[in-house]
Design a protein around this motif. Structure first.
Motif, mmCIF file in Angstrom:
data_model
loop_
_atom_site.group_PDB
_atom_site.id
_atom_site.type_symbol
_atom_site.label_atom_id
_atom_site.label_comp_id
_atom_site.label_asym_id
_atom_site.label_seq_id
_atom_site.Cartn_x
_atom_site.Cartn_y
_atom_site.Cartn_z
ATOM 1 N N THR A 166 43.060 32.795 32.712
ATOM 2 C CA THR A 166 41.494 33.496 31.846
ATOM 3 C C THR A 166 40.220 32.544 32.106
ATOM 4 O O THR A 166 38.918 33.907 31.907
ATOM 5 C CB THR A 166 41.670 33.350 30.445
ATOM 6 O OG1 THR A 166 41.637 33.066 29.652
ATOM 7 C CG2 THR A 166 42.792 34.837 31.079
ATOM 8 N N THR A 167 40.093 31.212 31.877
ATOM 9 C CA THR A 167 38.543 30.454 32.354
ATOM 10 C C THR A 167 38.439 30.401 33.115
ATOM 11 O O THR A 167 37.466 29.794 33.943
ATOM 12 C CB THR A 167 38.892 29.222 30.481
ATOM 13 O OG1 THR A 167 39.845 28.542 31.303
ATOM 14 C CG2 THR A 167 38.923 29.862 29.751
ATOM 15 N N ARG A 168 39.335 29.536 34.313
ATOM 16 C CA ARG A 168 39.174 29.132 35.767
ATOM 17 C C ARG A 168 39.634 30.352 36.634
ATOM 18 O O ARG A 168 39.748 30.160 37.736
ATOM 19 C CB ARG A 168 39.776 27.806 36.026
ATOM 20 C CG ARG A 168 39.203 26.615 35.220
ATOM 21 C CD ARG A 168 40.077 25.674 35.659
ATOM 22 N NE ARG A 168 39.980 24.255 35.020
ATOM 23 C CZ ARG A 168 40.426 22.956 35.113
ATOM 24 N NH1 ARG A 168 40.983 23.117 36.036
ATOM 25 N NH2 ARG A 168 40.073 22.167 34.050
ATOM 26 N N GLY A 169 40.681 31.455 36.362
ATOM 27 C CA GLY A 169 41.212 32.226 37.330
ATOM 28 C C GLY A 169 42.476 31.240 37.720
ATOM 29 O O GLY A 169 42.320 30.031 37.624
ATOM 30 N N LEU A 170 43.132 32.071 38.955
ATOM 31 C CA LEU A 170 44.245 31.782 38.620
ATOM 32 C C LEU A 170 44.330 30.542 40.141
ATOM 33 O O LEU A 170 45.085 30.079 40.061
ATOM 34 C CB LEU A 170 45.324 33.182 39.363
ATOM 35 C CG LEU A 170 45.973 34.049 38.096
ATOM 36 C CD1 LEU A 170 46.828 35.117 39.111
ATOM 37 C CD2 LEU A 170 46.732 33.202 37.774
ATOM 38 N N ALA A 171 43.504 31.390 41.040
ATOM 39 C CA ALA A 171 43.060 30.079 41.817
ATOM 40 C C ALA A 171 42.855 28.638 41.551
ATOM 41 O O ALA A 171 43.216 28.192 42.130
ATOM 42 C CB ALA A 171 41.947 30.673 42.423
ATOM 43 N N ALA A 192 41.764 42.166 32.523
ATOM 44 C CA ALA A 192 41.696 42.285 33.207
ATOM 45 C C ALA A 192 41.041 41.771 34.544
ATOM 46 O O ALA A 192 40.848 41.741 35.846
ATOM 47 C CB ALA A 192 40.092 42.889 32.875
ATOM 48 N N ALA A 193 40.807 39.994 34.055
ATOM 49 C CA ALA A 193 39.881 38.952 34.739
ATOM 50 C C ALA A 193 41.397 38.972 35.932
ATOM 51 O O ALA A 193 41.203 38.776 36.522
ATOM 52 C CB ALA A 193 39.652 37.844 34.003
ATOM 53 N N VAL A 194 42.240 38.680 35.383
ATOM 54 C CA VAL A 194 43.550 38.509 35.908
ATOM 55 C C VAL A 194 44.334 39.255 36.860
ATOM 56 O O VAL A 194 44.108 38.931 38.128
ATOM 57 C CB VAL A 194 44.888 38.239 35.258
ATOM 58 C CG1 VAL A 194 45.641 37.977 36.035
ATOM 59 C CG2 VAL A 194 44.643 37.095 34.251
ATOM 60 N N LEU A 214 43.883 38.540 41.079
ATOM 61 C CA LEU A 214 45.475 39.268 41.861
ATOM 62 C C LEU A 214 44.969 40.611 43.330
ATOM 63 O O LEU A 214 45.990 40.449 43.854
ATOM 64 C CB LEU A 214 46.842 39.926 40.671
ATOM 65 C CG LEU A 214 46.288 38.591 39.973
ATOM 66 C CD1 LEU A 214 48.020 38.740 38.749
ATOM 67 C CD2 LEU A 214 47.537 37.574 41.013
ATOM 68 N N ARG A 215 44.599 41.510 42.467
ATOM 69 C CA ARG A 215 44.043 42.960 43.562
ATOM 70 C C ARG A 215 43.192 42.486 44.629
ATOM 71 O O ARG A 215 43.488 42.788 45.283
ATOM 72 C CB ARG A 215 43.413 43.808 42.203
ATOM 73 C CG ARG A 215 42.827 45.238 43.529
ATOM 74 C CD ARG A 215 43.962 45.592 43.300
ATOM 75 N NE ARG A 215 44.903 46.412 42.233
ATOM 76 C CZ ARG A 215 46.001 46.699 42.152
ATOM 77 N NH1 ARG A 215 46.809 46.883 43.251
ATOM 78 N NH2 ARG A 215 46.670 46.548 41.018
ATOM 79 N N ARG A 216 42.056 41.588 44.233
ATOM 80 C CA ARG A 216 40.845 41.378 45.580
ATOM 81 C C ARG A 216 41.781 39.600 46.253
ATOM 82 O O ARG A 216 41.798 40.198 47.960
ATOM 83 C CB ARG A 216 39.880 39.933 44.881
ATOM 84 C CG ARG A 216 38.415 40.561 44.458
ATOM 85 C CD ARG A 216 37.559 39.837 44.323
ATOM 86 N NE ARG A 216 38.281 38.792 43.282
ATOM 87 C CZ ARG A 216 37.790 39.119 42.028
ATOM 88 N NH1 ARG A 216 37.915 39.826 41.115
ATOM 89 N NH2 ARG A 216 38.689 37.661 41.354
ATOM 90 N N THR A 227 50.370 44.561 40.917
ATOM 91 C CA THR A 227 50.837 45.972 40.042
ATOM 92 C C THR A 227 51.655 45.740 38.936
ATOM 93 O O THR A 227 51.252 46.417 37.949
ATOM 94 C CB THR A 227 51.921 45.963 41.157
ATOM 95 O OG1 THR A 227 51.378 46.400 42.548
ATOM 96 C CG2 THR A 227 52.243 48.259 40.322
ATOM 97 N N ASP A 228 52.105 44.397 39.173
ATOM 98 C CA ASP A 228 52.636 44.226 37.343
ATOM 99 C C ASP A 228 51.402 43.845 36.746
ATOM 100 O O ASP A 228 51.937 44.480 35.352
ATOM 101 C CB ASP A 228 54.038 42.866 38.360
ATOM 102 C CG ASP A 228 55.421 43.206 38.590
ATOM 103 O OD1 ASP A 228 55.350 44.152 38.634
ATOM 104 O OD2 ASP A 228 55.333 42.182 39.425
#
Length: 191
Positions: A21-26, A105-107, A111-113, A120-121
């Protein structure tokens, strides 16, 4: 005394959510995850073999957090009070939302991008909240379509205001929208 293995997995999961949530999943590398959780980097692989495993753990943790919040709001007897508790929670977390935006929302967006099937999960977390809010409006006497429309409006207001609070680095949009939604709920009369 050594901590139990389940404690280590919990610390890693909490750290993964914080990083996602602070750096993104990547940006949630296994090395960063070990550092954030304060565990040896080699032990991360015992719990999370891949970054996909980390993403799954983040989505599961966010979903569990949402279910726990909804369960706590259910302690209120009246559906208006339950909705007020939901709104109050968002205001109580305004500082975090201002600093980092909505974690769900961030996650979901990331993931959608990326086209990740896990999107979807992740979206199901928000869909679950919308369904819960719709159930509160249904308990107030609204039919399924009207309850769903009102629920979508409420969740959109909260999530959108959280996004603005983050983008503007100012909690005021969230505080104002929460106050508006609180008045709207209080004034809502059953059909």
């Amino acid at each position: 005394m050594a901590r139990p293995a389940s404690d280590k997995r919990e610390r890693l999961t909490v750290a993964a959510v914080r990083l996602a949530t602070t750096r993104g999943l990547a940006g949630t590398t296994l090395g960063a995850l070990a550092e954030e959780a304060g565990v040896p980097s080699g032990s991360v692989y015992y719990y999370f073999k891949t970054r996909e495993d980390v993403g799954s753990a983040v989505v599961e943790a966010l979903h569990a957090r949402q279910r726990d919040l909804m369960a706590s709001w259910e302690a209120e007897e009246d559906p208006r009070a339950r909705l007020a508790a939901c709104i109050t929670h968002h205001v109580a977390t305004a500082d975090d939302l201002q600093a980092h935006g909505s974690p769900v929302a961030a996650v979901c967006a990331e993931l959608r991008r990326s086209g990740d099937p896990l999107a979807t999960d992740a979206a199901d977390i928000i869909a679950t909240l919308v369904s819960w809010v719709a159930a509160q409006f249904a308990a107030m006497g609204f039919g399924p379509e009207a309850a769903r429309a009102r629920a979508t409006h409420l969740v959109t207001g909260l999530e959108g205001a959280a996004t603005l609070a983050h983008a503007l680095d100012d909690p005021a949009p969230l505080e104002r929208e929460a106050a508006h939604l609180g008045r709207w709920i209080a004034q809502t009369r059953s059909p």
